[in-house]
Write a protein that holds these residues in place. Structure first.
Motif, PDB file in Angstrom:
ATOM      1  N   ALA A 134      -8.834   1.445   2.402  1.00 45.19           N
ATOM      2  CA  ALA A 134      -8.532   1.039   1.155  1.00 45.19           C
ATOM      3  C   ALA A 134      -9.758   0.993   0.244  1.00 45.19           C
ATOM      4  O   ALA A 134      -9.895   1.625  -0.946  1.00 45.19           O
ATOM      5  CB  ALA A 134      -7.565  -0.103   1.051  1.00 45.19           C
TER       6      ALA A 134
ATOM      7  N   LYS B  95      -9.908   4.172  -2.406  1.00 46.69           N
ATOM      8  CA  LYS B  95      -9.154   3.382  -3.558  1.00 46.69           C
ATOM      9  C   LYS B  95     -10.186   2.443  -4.388  1.00 46.69           C
ATOM     10  O   LYS B  95      -9.867   2.460  -5.741  1.00 46.69           O
ATOM     11  CB  LYS B  95      -7.995   2.293  -3.471  1.00 46.69           C
TER      12      LYS B  95
ATOM     13  N   LEU C 193       2.081   2.181  -3.459  1.00 44.36           N
ATOM     14  CA  LEU C 193       0.976   2.456  -4.334  1.00 44.36           C
ATOM     15  C   LEU C 193       0.471   1.498  -5.083  1.00 44.36           C
ATOM     16  O   LEU C 193      -0.278   1.637  -6.290  1.00 44.36           O
ATOM     17  CB  LEU C 193       1.331   3.678  -5.178  1.00 44.36           C
ATOM     18  N   ARG C 194       0.871   0.259  -4.582  1.00 43.65           N
ATOM     19  CA  ARG C 194       0.273  -0.905  -5.206  1.00 43.65           C
ATOM     20  C   ARG C 194      -0.973  -1.366  -4.571  1.00 43.65           C
ATOM     21  O   ARG C 194      -1.035  -2.334  -3.659  1.00 43.65           O
ATOM     22  CB  ARG C 194       1.435  -1.985  -5.098  1.00 43.65           C
ATOM     23  N   TYR C 195      -2.040  -0.759  -4.670  1.00 36.65           N
ATOM     24  CA  TYR C 195      -3.286  -0.907  -4.058  1.00 36.65           C
ATOM     25  C   TYR C 195      -4.135  -2.075  -4.003  1.00 36.65           C
ATOM     26  O   TYR C 195      -4.500  -2.826  -3.146  1.00 36.65           O
ATOM     27  CB  TYR C 195      -4.172   0.323  -3.971  1.00 36.65           C
ATOM     28  N   ASP C 196      -4.101  -2.700  -5.295  1.00 32.87           N
ATOM     29  CA  ASP C 196      -4.814  -3.764  -5.335  1.00 32.87           C
ATOM     30  C   ASP C 196      -4.311  -4.729  -4.707  1.00 32.87           C
ATOM     31  O   ASP C 196      -4.982  -5.711  -4.174  1.00 32.87           O
ATOM     32  CB  ASP C 196      -5.040  -4.003  -6.880  1.00 32.87           C
TER      33      ASP C 196
ATOM     34  N   ASN D   4      -7.379  -0.905   8.268  1.00 33.31           N
ATOM     35  CA  ASN D   4      -6.626  -0.599   6.800  1.00 33.31           C
ATOM     36  C   ASN D   4      -7.470  -0.861   5.602  1.00 33.31           C
ATOM     37  O   ASN D   4      -7.486  -0.202   4.651  1.00 33.31           O
ATOM     38  CB  ASN D   4      -5.350  -1.428   6.893  1.00 33.31           C
TER      39      ASN D   4
ATOM     40  N   ILE E  90      -4.839  -4.521  -0.832  1.00 26.00           N
ATOM     41  CA  ILE E  90      -6.218  -5.150  -0.723  1.00 26.00           C
ATOM     42  C   ILE E  90      -6.375  -6.751  -0.460  1.00 26.00           C
ATOM     43  O   ILE E  90      -7.032  -7.070   0.225  1.00 26.00           O
ATOM     44  CB  ILE E  90      -7.233  -4.406  -1.429  1.00 26.00           C
TER      45      ILE E  90
ATOM     46  N   TYR F 120       0.803  -1.192   0.064  1.00 23.09           N
ATOM     47  CA  TYR F 120      -0.081   0.038   0.009  1.00 23.09           C
ATOM     48  C   TYR F 120       0.906   1.352  -0.007  1.00 23.09           C
ATOM     49  O   TYR F 120       0.646   2.089  -0.616  1.00 23.09           O
ATOM     50  CB  TYR F 120      -1.044   0.061   1.211  1.00 23.09           C
TER      51      TYR F 120
END
Length: 475
Positions: free
Chosen positions: A171, A175, A142-145, A167, A148, A139
């Motif tokens: 997200a 996001k 910036l690698r959000y997927d 968290n 999650i 996260y």
């Protein structure tokens, strides 16, 4: 030893050389260096990685075992190094021990951490904490997927850890735009630890953004009232909700009995609520023709008691307080003093500010400048002020918001992303309403304020001025 000494001449913070010199010396100084390393988990991790890069896994393990500070990543690294040494049994034991260490303040952040945590997951696919830590790291990058997905796996294995749910909530909302799952996760996170004041504050802010009424928010505060003493931002928000629900006497009582410690970006927050509740109490007395009591409230509002933790901001003119103080003095037949208060209420910036920064002059101060000019029989200047508000609102209502790079002191608690273009639109509607109120077009003013409140039930000033339009006119 000579080479080590040369290394340290070039770099006095070369701990590896310090450790090697310590192995060749028995001086007290060298023992102190060993102690400094063993008491700091992050230094130990860094040095163990140096050893590991050279293939010295035994030395890396020994360094970790000598560290007295508890940190989950130490044990994950120990397990990784043991696996490199071929000791699978000891490696799995270290991974298992890592899962049991307190995760507070553990924030993996290096590329090596990714390698180690993936190895731990491969060794034990049911390690919920490894998924959680790796999710935090992704996260941050910036690698959000991926973050999650990892947090979801962590929750599937262990749904009793509140922080991973917290968290996930952030997200999902920021996001994915998934408001339903965001509130579910945060509600669950707080239910698992009802002593966590930060999560309660975040939950309250999410409820506010989801359009929950101030009364519902206040009910939650009452159910968890012991938490407000843990954080000044939470206490300030509690006072704000009291004011939003009209509990002004309760609000001023709460403010008077608490010592605030203001933080950067929050300057003016608690003093605004302090002035708001006292002004509303004064207005109530004015409507009841009790000018003396109203004057007492207003003079208190003009003070900055020590417990607020802040003084008057540069540029603060308190036009609203001086205008109402003028009314109270006028009601008591003190015409000269009243006139002086009206003059003070005309001071301040003449430009309407946007909705962002704590140090900007609030738009309603311009309304009171205009009202004070009316009291001073200067209708032309009064109308200029009211027209300025209306023109600003209409001219900027369609603006698209762009973040100022240097905007480091935004006053709002910003965990959940907000549509700032929409916020600007509502601010402009509110400013237009102020202009119409000054021009005595109350019907249209109420319409503007209602439209703001339809989208933001907790817009404090829109609520206050709408109520003023509906009540006995003391403007």
């Amino acid at each position: 030893l000579k080479q080590v000494e040369e290394n340290l001449t070039e770099d006095p913070f070369d701990f590896i050389s310090e450790l090697l010199r310590g192995e060749m010396s028995e001086s007290e100084y060298e023992k102190d260096i060993n102690t400094d390393v063993s008491e700091n988990a992050h230094t130990t991790l860094r040095l163990s990685r140096d050893y590991a890069e050279w293939g010295f896994y035994d030395e890396a393990v020994s360094l970790i075992e000598a560290c007295v500070e508890k940190n989950p990543m130490l044990l994950y690294y120990k397990g990784f190094y043991l696996s490199k040494l071929g000791d699978t049994k000891a490696s799995k034991k270290a991974y298992k021990e890592a899962q049991a260490v307190d995760p507070t303040y553990c924030f993996p952040n290096t590329l090596e951490d990714i390698l180690v945590l993936n190895a731990a997951i491969k060794a034990d696919p049911d390690d919920s904490k490894a998924y959680y830590y790796l999710g935090n790291l992704y996260y941050d990058k910036l690698r959000y997927d991926e973050a999650i997905s990892l947090w979801e796996k962590s929750v599937k294995i262990d749904a009793t850890f509140p922080t991973v749910l917290r968290n996930l909530s952030i997200a999902y909302y920021n996001k994915k735009g998934d408001k339903e799952n965001a509130i579910k996760c945060l509600e669950k996170a707080f239910s698992l630890d009802k002593k966590d004041a930060r999560v309660f504050l975040e939950l309250d802010q999410l409820l506010k953004m989801l359009g929950k009424a101030p009364e519902e928010r206040l009910s939650r505060y009452k159910e968890n009232i012991s938490l407000i003493e843990d954080r000044d931002d939470l206490y300030t928000e509690y006072v704000t909700v009291l004011n939003l629900t009209g509990a002004y006497e309760e609000a001023i009582k709460a403010i008077r009995c608490h010592a605030f410690r203001t933080w950067e970006g929050a300057e003016g927050k608690i003093s605004t609520q302090f002035k708001t509740c006292l002004l509303e109490l004064a207005r109530k007395e004015l409507k009841n023709k009790n000018a003396k009591k109203a004057e007492e409230y207003l003079r208190e509002a003009l003070s900055y008691p020590h417990n607020l933790g802040e003084g008057r901001l540069e540029g603060t003119k308190d036009n609203h307080l001086y205008y109402h103080l003028g009314l109270t003095l006028e009601m008591q037949g003190k015409e000269t003093e009243a006139k002086e208060c009206y003059k003070l209420a005309t001071l301040g910036a003449s430009e309407v500010a946007g909705m962002l920064y704590y140090y900007d002059q609030p738009a309603d101060m311009i309304l009171y400048q205009g009202l004070s000019y009316k009291k001073l029989s200067d209708e032309k200047k009064a109308k200029e002020k009211f027209d300025m508000l209306l023109e600003y609102g209409e001219a900027h209502m369609g603006d698209t918001f762009k973040q100022d790079y240097f905007a480091v002191s935004m006053p709002d608690f910003a965990i959940f992303d907000e549509d700032m273009t929409k916020k600007n639109y509502l601010h402009c509607l509110y400013v237009s309403g102020l202009g119409r109120l000054g021009l005595n077009d109350k019907k249209k003013a109420v319409k503007d304020f209602n439209e703001v409140l339809k989208e933001d039930k907790c817009h404090q000033n829109a609520l206050l001025y709408k109520n003023e339009c509906d009540s006995i006119n003391i403007l």
